[in-house]
Design an enzyme around this catalytic site. Structure first.
Site, PDB file in Angstrom:
ATOM      1  CG  HIS A  81      -1.820   1.178   1.261  1.00  0.00           C
ATOM      2  ND1 HIS A  81      -3.127   1.131   0.845  1.00  0.00           N
ATOM      3  CD2 HIS A  81      -1.612   2.465   1.617  1.00  0.00           C
ATOM      4  CE1 HIS A  81      -3.682   2.317   0.947  1.00  0.00           C
ATOM      5  NE2 HIS A  81      -2.788   3.148   1.415  1.00  0.00           N
ATOM      6  CB  CYS A  82       2.129   3.294  -2.573  1.00  0.00           C
ATOM      7  SG  CYS A  82       3.344   4.596  -2.814  1.00  0.00           S
TER       8      CYS A  82
END
Lengths: 387, 163
Positions: A167-168
């Site tokens: 998850h960025c």
């Protein structure tokens, strides 16, 4: 007191579980915390505007007009990739409907047999053999499915994502099967843009200093200092990140698998998805088929809701599983899914934004809109009087 | 044999849904033995033993598998599509339909046709896997409301009609 049953047609995205925010009537899908994404946008656009304002006029005249043109093209590509990564569905797996969940439960109970009272039932795992390698499929208690191989549940977005990478927070979305190549191209093009701006900043300062002296140059183009600072810090992080992902792609691994050491070679465990050939792995990840989204976000469905007749407006009566899609612009979380190498892509780009592949980001809807323009308000009213 | 097995009774699938009641659903799971490509197991579920011939269902599943394999094939056309799209910063996807989407449309047409010809006359309905996240191939079993319920109604029937 009388209650009224209203049946409306709503878009499916309004009823999707999970902690995503949707914009443009379901066309855009992002995570809830978008603050860091706005920071990314600001840095890229800001730095590029400074570049176009201060360096480009001088360089276009004294060196070549191709320099700002190429910078503009590169900037547009970076923005297109960023927006595509941020706005698209990463490959979310929809949750199991009740019948499917029950069916799976029955299968699990049949497989486990009778568990003596007081003992914990064995963990829900299914073994499959892929390319002569045993892979364990885990059961997701939230989504009520056995996760396909390489899928993982993102705790921030509360969804199972296929081929989950990480998850960025910088792009404000998960990176998964559907948007990994856009993410990679974003980091790659951003590295190139950073190097490009950094190089030409230096060239510009050197050329101007020869004529005017170093201090005068800095006074004439104060933006250069800021750009060089931003580029310098960005270079180390983004170029490193690009290198890391190039390594992962050549091995056909995800960040998630790398962190967990799934295919590290201990106990003779090999990556069953790798073609053992760097070119083939790269081609599969970057030039493979474009998977469509299995979340039908913009499809229509019936929504039955009970509206109290005394209410002035029906805005508070969403059906029971509507998730309030509030936007929180707090500082980014670093959860267990987040890669430690994910540092800031802090390049700013020009203020000129060309038409991006998706529509512009309007203010995020705070609550599922009950009366979006395309909602067909079919009111089949069944009065339900309670005395 | 229940009366609705005569294909003339149901002219379309809508009629099937409205006139028959849902008994249960059977789910054919994904087959991951060849990796993450989309494939469904050809193992025949025991609940369908009395309803449909083994070969028919296997044929349907095999055809679906071949369609999915065609969609996900990594070869010359997918490379061309990928490189062309990358060169245009993927803007071309706004106007062009990808190969995968074309194959999905074919699959949808195929399932519709199979339902009308083979499954609805037997009181079955196949749901397109894309509506279930490509996780399962859902087969709904229906029972004619008029008949006395010759097959046992399973307790897991939710009672709601299939979407």
């Amino acid at each position: 007191m009388s209650a009224v049953m209203i049946t409306r047609k709503v878009r499916k995205w309004e009823k999707l579980p999970g902690k995503n925010t949707f914009c443009c009537d379901g066309r855009v899908m992002m995570a809830r915390q978008k603050g860091v994404f706005y920071l990314t946008l600001f840095l890229i656009i800001g730095t590029c505007s400074l570049f176009f304002a201060f360096e480009c006029p001088y360089l276009a005249v004294h060196l070549s007009p191709a320099i700002p043109v190429f910078a503009a093209l590169l900037f547009l590509f970076v923005m297109a990739m960023l927006l595509r990564t941020s706005f698209s569905d990463p490959g979310v797996l929809p949750r199991a409907l009740p019948e499917e969940a029950t069916f799976i439960e029955m299968e699990i109970e049949a497989a486990n047999g009778n568990v003596p009272a007081g003992q914990r039932p064995p963990p829900r795992i299914r073994n499959v053999q892929i390319n002569n390698q045993i892979v364990k499929l885990k059961y997701c208690y939230t989504c009520k499915i056995f996760r396909p191989p390489r899928a993982s549940h993102c705790s921030i977005c509360d969804n199972c994502v296929d081929r989950f990478d990480h998850h960025c927070p910088w792009v404000g979305n998960c990176v998964g099967k559907r948007n990994y190549r856009y993410f990679y191209l974003f980091t790659l093009s951003l590295s190139l843009l950073t190097i490009y701006i950094f190089t030409f900043d230096i060239v510009h300062v050197v050329m101007r200093s020869v004529d005017n002296g170093f201090l005068n140059t800095l006074k004439e183009t104060p933006g250069t200092v800021l750009e060089v600072l931003v580029c310098f810090f960005t270079l180390w992080s983004v170029v490193g990140l690009t290198g890391f992902h190039t390594y992962l792609i050549s091995l056909n691994q995800t960040t998630n698998e790398d962190i967990k050491g799934s295919w590290s070679g201990k106990n003779r465990v090999q990556n069953p998805y790798s073609h053992k050939n760097i070119i083939k792995n790269c081609c599969e990840v970057l030039c493979g088929p474009t998977y469509p989204s299995v979340l039908d976000r913009r499809g229509l469905m019936q929504d039955d809701s009970l509206v109290s007749a005394t209410c002035a407006a029906p805005s508070s009566s969403s059906s029971s599983n509507a998730t309030p899609q509030t936007t929180k612009t707090t500082a980014p979380l670093i959860p267990n899914e987040h890669t430690p190498d994910d540092a800031k892509p802090s390049i700013a780009a020009s203020a000129e934004k060309s038409p991006s592949p998706k529509e512009e980001l309007p203010p995020a809807s705070k609550l599922p809109p009950l009366a979006s323009p395309e909602t067909d308000a079919e009111t089949s009213i069944a009065k339900d009087k309670t005395h | 044999m229940p009366a609705f097995l005569l294909s003339s009774k149901f002219h379309n699938l809508q009629e099937l849904r409205h006139s028959a009641s849902l008994v249960t659903k059977v789910f054919i799971q994904r087959d991951y033995s060849e990796g993450t490509v989309c494939r469904f197991q050809t193992k025949f579920p025991s609940e369908l033993d009395s309803r449909i011939e083994r070969t028919l269902l296997e044929e349907t599943v095999k055809t679906l598998n071949s369609y999915y394999a065609e969609a996900e094939k990594i070869g010359g056309q997918s490379y061309l599509e990928g490189c062309l799209a990358c060169a245009t910063a993927y803007i071309i996807f706004l106007c062009m339909e990808t190969r995968y989407e074309k194959v999905l449309r074919k699959i949808s047409g195929y399932i519709q046709e199979q339902n009308e010809k083979i499954y609805a006359p037997r009181g079955l309905l196949i749901t397109d896997p894309i509506e279930r996240g490509m996780r399962v191939l859902e087969i709904s079993l229906f029972e004619d409301r008029g008949s006395g319920g010759s097959s046992p109604s399973s307790s897991m029937s939710s009672g709601s009609s299939a979407r």
